[in-house]
Motif scaffolding. Sequence first.
Motif, PDB file in Angstrom:
ATOM      1  N   GLY A  43       0.805  -1.219   0.000  1.00  0.00           N
ATOM      2  CA  GLY A  43       0.000   0.000   0.000  1.00  0.00           C
ATOM      3  C   GLY A  43       0.835   1.265   0.000  1.00  0.00           C
ATOM      4  O   GLY A  43       1.767   1.418   0.794  1.00  0.00           O
ATOM      5  N   CYS A  44       0.498   2.188  -0.880  1.00  0.00           N
ATOM      6  CA  CYS A  44       1.188   3.479  -0.912  1.00  0.00           C
ATOM      7  C   CYS A  44       0.829   4.265   0.351  1.00  0.00           C
ATOM      8  O   CYS A  44      -0.343   4.377   0.703  1.00  0.00           O
ATOM      9  CB  CYS A  44       0.765   4.259  -2.153  1.00  0.00           C
ATOM     10  SG  CYS A  44       1.525   5.890  -2.251  1.00  0.00           S
ATOM     11  N   PRO A  45       1.842   4.822   1.024  1.00  0.00           N
ATOM     12  CA  PRO A  45       1.558   5.552   2.261  1.00  0.00           C
ATOM     13  C   PRO A  45       0.852   6.878   2.033  1.00  0.00           C
ATOM     14  O   PRO A  45       0.376   7.495   2.983  1.00  0.00           O
ATOM     15  CB  PRO A  45       2.952   5.767   2.870  1.00  0.00           C
ATOM     16  CG  PRO A  45       3.881   5.722   1.710  1.00  0.00           C
ATOM     17  CD  PRO A  45       3.272   4.750   0.733  1.00  0.00           C
ATOM     18  N   HIS A  46       0.757   7.315   0.775  1.00  0.00           N
ATOM     19  CA  HIS A  46       0.055   8.573   0.510  1.00  0.00           C
ATOM     20  C   HIS A  46      -1.447   8.386   0.616  1.00  0.00           C
ATOM     21  O   HIS A  46      -2.108   9.031   1.407  1.00  0.00           O
ATOM     22  CB  HIS A  46       0.418   9.130  -0.874  1.00  0.00           C
ATOM     23  CG  HIS A  46      -0.403  10.318  -1.256  1.00  0.00           C
ATOM     24  ND1 HIS A  46      -1.121  10.388  -2.424  1.00  0.00           N
ATOM     25  CD2 HIS A  46      -0.649  11.469  -0.579  1.00  0.00           C
ATOM     26  CE1 HIS A  46      -1.763  11.549  -2.463  1.00  0.00           C
ATOM     27  NE2 HIS A  46      -1.489  12.224  -1.362  1.00  0.00           N
ATOM     28  N   ASN A  47      -1.982   7.455  -0.184  1.00  0.00           N
ATOM     29  CA  ASN A  47      -3.435   7.286  -0.160  1.00  0.00           C
ATOM     30  C   ASN A  47      -3.845   5.840  -0.371  1.00  0.00           C
ATOM     31  O   ASN A  47      -4.982   5.581  -0.760  1.00  0.00           O
ATOM     32  CB  ASN A  47      -4.093   8.192  -1.202  1.00  0.00           C
ATOM     33  CG  ASN A  47      -5.519   8.553  -0.855  1.00  0.00           C
ATOM     34  OD1 ASN A  47      -5.926   8.454   0.301  1.00  0.00           O
ATOM     35  ND2 ASN A  47      -6.303   8.938  -1.850  1.00  0.00           N
ATOM     36  N   GLY A  48      -2.920   4.916  -0.163  1.00  0.00           N
ATOM     37  CA  GLY A  48      -3.283   3.506  -0.137  1.00  0.00           C
ATOM     38  C   GLY A  48      -3.337   2.766  -1.455  1.00  0.00           C
ATOM     39  O   GLY A  48      -3.701   1.594  -1.477  1.00  0.00           O
ATOM     40  N   HIS A  62       7.229   4.052  -9.308  1.00  0.00           N
ATOM     41  CA  HIS A  62       6.249   5.126  -9.439  1.00  0.00           C
ATOM     42  C   HIS A  62       4.889   4.624  -8.973  1.00  0.00           C
ATOM     43  O   HIS A  62       4.381   3.626  -9.497  1.00  0.00           O
ATOM     44  CB  HIS A  62       6.120   5.570 -10.900  1.00  0.00           C
ATOM     45  CG  HIS A  62       7.365   6.169 -11.460  1.00  0.00           C
ATOM     46  ND1 HIS A  62       7.417   7.445 -11.964  1.00  0.00           N
ATOM     47  CD2 HIS A  62       8.613   5.661 -11.584  1.00  0.00           C
ATOM     48  CE1 HIS A  62       8.646   7.711 -12.375  1.00  0.00           C
ATOM     49  NE2 HIS A  62       9.377   6.636 -12.168  1.00  0.00           N
ATOM     50  N   CYS A  63       4.291   5.311  -8.023  1.00  0.00           N
ATOM     51  CA  CYS A  63       2.937   4.945  -7.615  1.00  0.00           C
ATOM     52  C   CYS A  63       1.993   5.230  -8.771  1.00  0.00           C
ATOM     53  O   CYS A  63       2.002   6.336  -9.328  1.00  0.00           O
ATOM     54  CB  CYS A  63       2.507   5.740  -6.378  1.00  0.00           C
ATOM     55  SG  CYS A  63       0.798   5.389  -5.905  1.00  0.00           S
ATOM     56  N   PRO A  64       1.143   4.263  -9.139  1.00  0.00           N
ATOM     57  CA  PRO A  64       0.260   4.463 -10.286  1.00  0.00           C
ATOM     58  C   PRO A  64      -0.847   5.485 -10.035  1.00  0.00           C
ATOM     59  O   PRO A  64      -1.443   5.981 -10.991  1.00  0.00           O
ATOM     60  CB  PRO A  64      -0.323   3.067 -10.554  1.00  0.00           C
ATOM     61  CG  PRO A  64      -0.108   2.296  -9.310  1.00  0.00           C
ATOM     62  CD  PRO A  64       1.062   2.898  -8.602  1.00  0.00           C
ATOM     63  N   ALA A  65      -1.075   5.846  -8.776  1.00  0.00           N
ATOM     64  CA  ALA A  65      -2.171   6.773  -8.499  1.00  0.00           C
ATOM     65  C   ALA A  65      -1.767   8.228  -8.710  1.00  0.00           C
ATOM     66  O   ALA A  65      -2.391   8.951  -9.485  1.00  0.00           O
ATOM     67  CB  ALA A  65      -2.683   6.561  -7.067  1.00  0.00           C
ATOM     68  N   HIS A  66      -0.721   8.672  -8.043  1.00  0.00           N
ATOM     69  CA  HIS A  66      -0.352  10.094  -8.111  1.00  0.00           C
ATOM     70  C   HIS A  66       1.116  10.316  -8.430  1.00  0.00           C
ATOM     71  O   HIS A  66       1.572  11.455  -8.413  1.00  0.00           O
ATOM     72  CB  HIS A  66      -0.694  10.799  -6.789  1.00  0.00           C
ATOM     73  CG  HIS A  66      -2.111  10.587  -6.347  1.00  0.00           C
ATOM     74  ND1 HIS A  66      -2.433   9.798  -5.264  1.00  0.00           N
ATOM     75  CD2 HIS A  66      -3.274  11.034  -6.869  1.00  0.00           C
ATOM     76  CE1 HIS A  66      -3.749   9.760  -5.134  1.00  0.00           C
ATOM     77  NE2 HIS A  66      -4.287  10.496  -6.084  1.00  0.00           N
ATOM     78  N   GLY A  67       1.824   9.256  -8.685  1.00  0.00           N
ATOM     79  CA  GLY A  67       3.172   9.390  -9.216  1.00  0.00           C
ATOM     80  C   GLY A  67       4.306   9.598  -8.237  1.00  0.00           C
ATOM     81  O   GLY A  67       5.437   9.828  -8.680  1.00  0.00           O
ATOM     82  N   LEU A  68       4.068   9.504  -6.933  1.00  0.00           N
ATOM     83  CA  LEU A  68       5.213   9.576  -6.024  1.00  0.00           C
ATOM     84  C   LEU A  68       6.189   8.460  -6.388  1.00  0.00           C
ATOM     85  O   LEU A  68       5.780   7.366  -6.787  1.00  0.00           O
ATOM     86  CB  LEU A  68       4.780   9.431  -4.569  1.00  0.00           C
ATOM     87  CG  LEU A  68       4.143  10.660  -3.922  1.00  0.00           C
ATOM     88  CD1 LEU A  68       3.732  10.334  -2.490  1.00  0.00           C
ATOM     89  CD2 LEU A  68       5.074  11.861  -3.945  1.00  0.00           C
ATOM     90  N   ARG A  69       7.482   8.751  -6.232  1.00  0.00           N
ATOM     91  CA  ARG A  69       8.513   7.784  -6.614  1.00  0.00           C
ATOM     92  C   ARG A  69       9.250   7.317  -5.370  1.00  0.00           C
ATOM     93  O   ARG A  69       9.851   8.122  -4.664  1.00  0.00           O
ATOM     94  CB  ARG A  69       9.489   8.409  -7.609  1.00  0.00           C
ATOM     95  CG  ARG A  69       8.819   8.803  -8.916  1.00  0.00           C
ATOM     96  CD  ARG A  69       9.794   9.482  -9.850  1.00  0.00           C
ATOM     97  NE  ARG A  69      10.422  10.622  -9.186  1.00  0.00           N
ATOM     98  CZ  ARG A  69      11.648  11.058  -9.459  1.00  0.00           C
ATOM     99  NH1 ARG A  69      12.369  10.457 -10.364  1.00  0.00           N
ATOM    100  NH2 ARG A  69      12.146  12.087  -8.809  1.00  0.00           N
TER     101      ARG A  69
HETATM  102  S1  FES Z   1      -1.679   6.993  -3.527  1.00  0.00           S
HETATM  103 FE1  FES Z   1       0.390   6.788  -4.114  1.00  0.00          FE
HETATM  104  S2  FES Z   1       1.034   8.793  -4.625  1.00  0.00           S
HETATM  105 FE2  FES Z   1      -1.036   9.010  -3.996  1.00  0.00          FE
END
Ligand code: FES
Length: 116
Positions: A43-48, A62-69
């Motif tokens: 799970g991405c710590p930004h928004n899961g 690269h997170c597929p949701a918002h692109g954090l690397r």
């Molecule tokens: S959920 Fe991964 S960057 Fe937003």
Amino acid sequence: MSRLLEVPAAQVPPAGGRSLFRHEGKSLVLFNLNGELYAIDEGCPHNGASLFGGRLDGRLLHCPAHGLRFDLATGCVAGVKGFGVATYAVELQQGRCFIDLSRPRPQESIVCLQQQ
Ligand code: FES
């Protein structure tokens, strides 16, 4: 004290591959980059969002949701202090693969400010 999770042989990815598995309510992704194994929380710590399908650019995922690397080795996001995905040490012992769940990173000692 270490908490070693043995990865079933069928789930150890080949070079360039990745595998997703669950253990005690935790979802993990194991990556094989040219023979180096990296384990992270799914799970991405930004928004899961699931990081399993994220695009790799070298060691950067690269997170597929918002692109954090995220750097697979540290879990850190370049330029963002104290924010990252949990990563785990992976050990190979006599041909068997183990993930050490007792030492998730980033830890306080890792400063997530490295340039990438
Ligand atoms: S959920 Fe991964 S960057 Fe937003």
